[in-house]
Design an enzyme around this catalytic site. Sequence first.
Site, PDB file in Angstrom:
ATOM      1  N   ASP A  24       0.829  -1.218   0.000  1.00 39.24           N
ATOM      2  CA  ASP A  24       0.000   0.000   0.000  1.00 39.24           C
ATOM      3  C   ASP A  24       0.860   1.264   0.000  1.00 39.24           C
ATOM      4  OD1 ASP A  24      -2.355   1.413  -0.006  1.00 39.24           O
ATOM      5  OD2 ASP A  24      -2.687   1.255   2.160  1.00 39.24           O
ATOM      6  N   GLY A  25       0.298   2.334  -0.541  1.00 36.87           N
ATOM      7  CA  GLY A  25       0.971   3.641  -0.498  1.00 36.87           C
ATOM      8  C   GLY A  25       1.504   4.101  -1.851  1.00 36.87           C
ATOM      9  N   HIS A  41       2.299   3.005  -8.967  1.00 36.59           N
ATOM     10  CA  HIS A  41       2.112   1.558  -9.126  1.00 36.59           C
ATOM     11  C   HIS A  41       3.322   0.937  -9.824  1.00 36.59           C
ATOM     12  CE1 HIS A  41      -1.792   1.988  -7.495  1.00 36.59           C
ATOM     13  NE2 HIS A  41      -2.333   2.595  -8.533  1.00 36.59           N
ATOM     14  N   GLU A  71     -12.546  -4.643  -3.602  1.00 35.97           N
ATOM     15  CA  GLU A  71     -13.024  -3.263  -3.419  1.00 35.97           C
ATOM     16  C   GLU A  71     -12.297  -2.274  -4.346  1.00 35.97           C
ATOM     17  OE1 GLU A  71     -12.307  -5.318  -0.709  1.00 35.97           O
ATOM     18  OE2 GLU A  71     -14.449  -5.701  -0.511  1.00 35.97           O
ATOM     19  N   LEU A 135      10.228 -20.764  -3.509  1.00 34.84           N
ATOM     20  CA  LEU A 135       9.238 -19.846  -2.919  1.00 34.84           C
ATOM     21  C   LEU A 135       7.887 -19.924  -3.636  1.00 34.84           C
ATOM     22  CD1 LEU A 135       8.727 -17.243  -1.064  1.00 34.84           C
ATOM     23  CD2 LEU A 135       9.314 -15.931  -3.110  1.00 34.84           C
TER      24      LEU A 135
HETATM   25  C1  IPE Z   1      -5.505  -2.680   0.129  1.00 35.84           C
HETATM   26  O1  IPE Z   1      -5.154  -1.363  -0.089  1.00 35.84           O
HETATM   27  C2  IPE Z   1      -5.516  -3.436  -1.156  1.00 35.84           C
HETATM   28  C3  IPE Z   1      -4.228  -3.631  -1.801  1.00 35.84           C
HETATM   29  C4  IPE Z   1      -3.073  -3.258  -1.343  1.00 35.84           C
HETATM   30  C5  IPE Z   1      -4.274  -4.338  -3.044  1.00 35.84           C
HETATM   31  P1  IPE Z   1      -6.260  -0.227  -0.276  1.00 35.84           P
HETATM   32  O2  IPE Z   1      -5.508   1.028  -0.503  1.00 35.84           O
HETATM   33  O3  IPE Z   1      -7.222  -0.638  -1.319  1.00 35.84           O
HETATM   34  O4  IPE Z   1      -6.979  -0.235   1.135  1.00 35.84           O
HETATM   35  P2  IPE Z   1      -7.864   0.868   1.848  1.00 35.84           P
HETATM   36  O5  IPE Z   1      -8.911   1.308   0.854  1.00 35.84           O
HETATM   37  O6  IPE Z   1      -6.943   2.003   2.218  1.00 35.84           O
HETATM   38  O7  IPE Z   1      -8.415   0.193   3.049  1.00 35.84           O
HETATM   39  C1  IPE Z   2      -1.727   0.121  -3.270  1.00 33.83           C
HETATM   40  O1  IPE Z   2      -1.464   1.473  -3.335  1.00 33.83           O
HETATM   41  C2  IPE Z   2      -1.987  -0.483  -4.629  1.00 33.83           C
HETATM   42  C3  IPE Z   2      -3.338  -0.993  -4.801  1.00 33.83           C
HETATM   43  C4  IPE Z   2      -4.306  -0.912  -3.957  1.00 33.83           C
HETATM   44  C5  IPE Z   2      -3.618  -1.656  -6.063  1.00 33.83           C
HETATM   45  P1  IPE Z   2      -2.631   2.543  -3.331  1.00 33.83           P
HETATM   46  O2  IPE Z   2      -2.989   2.839  -4.754  1.00 33.83           O
HETATM   47  O3  IPE Z   2      -3.736   2.106  -2.466  1.00 33.83           O
HETATM   48  O4  IPE Z   2      -1.887   3.788  -2.694  1.00 33.83           O
HETATM   49  P2  IPE Z   2      -2.533   4.871  -1.732  1.00 33.83           P
HETATM   50  O5  IPE Z   2      -3.078   4.136  -0.555  1.00 33.83           O
HETATM   51  O6  IPE Z   2      -3.604   5.565  -2.517  1.00 33.83           O
HETATM   52  O7  IPE Z   2      -1.387   5.758  -1.378  1.00 33.83           O
HETATM   53 MG    MG Z   3      -4.112   2.389  -0.493  1.00 31.84          MG
END
Ligand code: IPE
Ligand code: IPE
Ligand code: MG
Length: 250
Positions: A24-25, A41, A71, A135
């Site tokens: 995430d992030g 990404h 989601e 792995l």
């Molecule tokens: C969780 O991250 C899903 C993935 C990393 C694929 P999200 O960014 O979608 O989660 P929320 O919406 O912050 O909970």
């Molecule tokens: C995680 O990064 C990737 C996916 C959920 C596919 P995000 O796209 O959720 O990054 P933030 O949370 O918006 O920073």
């Molecule tokens: Mg996110």
Amino acid sequence: MKRGDINQYLDIHKMPSHIAIIMDGNGRWAQERGLPRVSGHKAGVNALKEIIIACSDLNIKVLSLYAFSTENWKRPKEEVNALMNLLVSSLKKEIDKLNENNIKIRVIGEKEGLPEKVQKEVIKAEERTKNNTGLILNIALNYGGRKEIIHSVKEVCKKVINNELTLDDIDENIFSQMLYTNGLPDPDLIIRPSGELRLSNFLLWQSAYSEFWFTPVYWPDFKKEHLIQAIIDYQKRNRRFGSIQTGVGE
Ligand code: IPE
Ligand code: IPE
Ligand code: MG
């Protein structure tokens, strides 16, 4: 600390068998640089390469990756399309190297709900690496923990209707066998970067006794050093599983 030095703080006898990462992030990483979210990404895929090789070198048995949740379809169409394209291109580009490293790819989630080109690439990657013994790279794609549990419930019901199981046969073991993760150990360690402190519908059943490790670092900046630090911290935890004074991996 110099790169590489940190490895010596690991106890090879207390390694987690299964590490799961909520990557995430990416979006915030890009936003902070004034870049489009898709650049985040792409940077996330680069970060991932280092972590996969690190897990393979550390003899981790399973690495689960949350790549796209049920989601995540709520995001703008352009972002969803870009993510799907990135998945296909990354798999195409990296499959030879993954295969050379004896890595076995497995995808969990509702594959049927993915665009056809993604399904095709995923099946190809699973087929190509199915006999590998290193792995297990378990990629959660169009994955939702609640959907997975419903899926398992339906599979169990079917077996009861077909007289393959009785109500009394149903236990945690039978139920686990109907989950997408059948045959994999539960995650010992779940890592979530980006500062969010939640599961976001990831491995709900399987995480019952997982250890959690959070960091504010965004996924594209996540390095092998963070992984090692997470494992070092994990090794200091006391996993009791409801009992008293047992240690990690005991
Ligand atoms: C969780 O991250 C899903 C993935 C990393 C694929 P999200 O960014 O979608 O989660 P929320 O919406 O912050 O909970
Ligand atoms: C995680 O990064 C990737 C996916 C959920 C596919 P995000 O796209 O959720 O990054 P933030 O949370 O918006 O920073
Ligand atoms: Mg996110």
